[in-house]
Scaffold this motif. Structure first.
Motif, short mmCIF file in Angstrom:
data_model
loop_
_atom_site.label_atom_id
_atom_site.label_comp_id
_atom_site.label_asym_id
_atom_site.label_seq_id
_atom_site.Cartn_x
_atom_site.Cartn_y
_atom_site.Cartn_z
N ASN A 1 42.48 22.19 71.51
CA ASN A 1 43.61 22.19 72.40
C ASN A 1 44.01 23.61 72.71
O ASN A 1 44.21 24.41 71.81
CB ASN A 1 44.80 21.47 71.75
N SER B 1 46.03 26.37 75.84
CA SER B 1 46.64 26.62 77.13
C SER B 1 46.10 27.94 77.63
O SER B 1 45.90 28.87 76.86
CB SER B 1 48.17 26.70 76.99
N THR C 1 39.71 18.88 74.97
CA THR C 1 40.89 18.38 75.64
C THR C 1 41.90 19.50 75.84
O THR C 1 41.75 20.59 75.28
CB THR C 1 41.52 17.23 74.82
N THR C 2 42.91 19.25 76.62
CA THR C 2 43.95 20.24 76.91
C THR C 2 45.28 19.76 76.34
O THR C 2 45.46 18.57 76.09
CB THR C 2 44.10 20.46 78.42
N PRO C 3 46.24 20.67 76.13
CA PRO C 3 47.53 20.27 75.56
C PRO C 3 48.28 19.24 76.40
O PRO C 3 49.10 18.49 75.88
CB PRO C 3 48.30 21.58 75.50
N SER C 4 48.01 19.21 77.70
CA SER C 4 48.71 18.26 78.58
C SER C 4 48.12 16.86 78.53
O SER C 4 48.71 15.91 79.05
CB SER C 4 48.68 18.78 80.02
N ASP C 5 46.97 16.71 77.90
CA ASP C 5 46.31 15.42 77.80
C ASP C 5 47.10 14.52 76.86
O ASP C 5 47.38 14.87 75.71
CB ASP C 5 44.89 15.60 77.31
N VAL C 6 47.45 13.32 77.33
CA VAL C 6 48.23 12.38 76.51
C VAL C 6 47.50 12.02 75.24
O VAL C 6 48.11 11.91 74.16
CB VAL C 6 48.53 11.09 77.33
N ARG D 1 47.99 14.59 72.24
CA ARG D 1 49.32 14.94 71.74
C ARG D 1 49.51 14.64 70.26
O ARG D 1 50.13 15.40 69.54
CB ARG D 1 50.39 14.23 72.58
N LYS E 1 48.21 17.33 67.87
CA LYS E 1 48.86 18.64 67.85
C LYS E 1 50.07 18.68 66.92
O LYS E 1 50.66 19.73 66.72
CB LYS E 1 49.31 19.02 69.27
#
Length: 240
Positions: free
Chosen positions: A12, A14, A228-233, A236, A239
């Motif tokens: 994860n 940004s 995946t990215t931090p905005s991916d549900v 979450r 994290k």
């Protein structure tokens, strides 16, 4: 009894101009049997200085691999290093600058970096991908990005540089989403080590570096890497 082991890695991050580090989380689910042994491939890459001999370290130099580019797994790149003396954010790369100083041509201009070479570039100013892309276009076979900030955990580095600001976590050479065209490998070298290399190059001494990659050793496990990215549900919960 057959032991099956699944390793899931969720990365994860940004992306900003300074490449904010992301957290890496490894989840190991054992389906049958007891806990598996440690990975047979504990060292995936190595960074070593061969010239000058005074900078050689038997264990190599601590570094971080880029999450983009195409490393020659099972092989290595051993070439002379040139310091761009730049953050290399400008796509128009001046290959006649930097260190060590070279001889001048008939027009009185310094000779360009002789290919093949490994290019050392300063961190900051733009994304890691942009730097490596510009280095690739200039003819570099590999890139070593010199960190410009001490780790807070490295008290000697902080004290020696008198820095008021330090980075609490190790930097991650993440892809900014546009790194699909990068075909050369790159490492990030921590400031305390990179400063030594730059000092040699600025003194017009030749430095030769080897970037080496191991081949994964097969075992009885199946590993999956999920990006995946931090905005991916979905990410979450990982994290927390």
């Amino acid at each position: 009894t057959i032991k099956n082991n699944i390793t899931l890695s969720l990365y994860n991050y940004s992306v900003t101009s300074t490449m904010t580090p992301f957290r890496s989380i490894s989840l190991t689910a054992l389906l049958l049997g007891t806990a598996a042994a440690d990975s047979a491939d504990s060292v995936s890459s190595r960074l070593q200085v061969h010239v000058p001999q005074t900078l050689f370290r038997p264990e190599g130099y601590d570094h971080r691999e880029a999450l983009f580019g195409v490393p020659p797994y099972g092989g290595s790149i051993a070439q002379s290093v040139y310091y761009a003396d730049s953050d290399l954010c400008d796509p128009t790369v001046d290959t006649r600058k930097g260190y060590p100083i070279r001889a001048k041509d008939n027009n009185g201009k310094m000779e360009p970096w002789p290919t093949p070479y490994i290019l050392m570039v300063d961190r900051g100013g733009c994304s890691f991908v942009q730097k490596v892309r510009n280095a690739q276009r200039s003819g570099a076979a590999g890139v070593v990005i010199a960190d410009n900030t001490c780790l807070c955990s490295d008290k000697d580095c902080v004290s020696a540089n008198g820095q008021d600001v330090c980075q609490p976590a190790e930097p991650i050479m993440a892809d900014d989403g546009s790194g699909g065209d990068i075909s050369i490998p790159s490492f990030l070298m921590f400031k305390v080590d990179a400063d030594e290399i730059k000092a040699e190059l600025r003194a017009n001494h030749m430095v030769q570096i080897e970037m080496q990659w191991a081949l994964p050793k097969p075992d009885d496990r199946v590993e999956y890497d999920l990006w995946t990215t931090p905005s991916d549900v979905v990410s979450r919960t990982s994290k927390r």
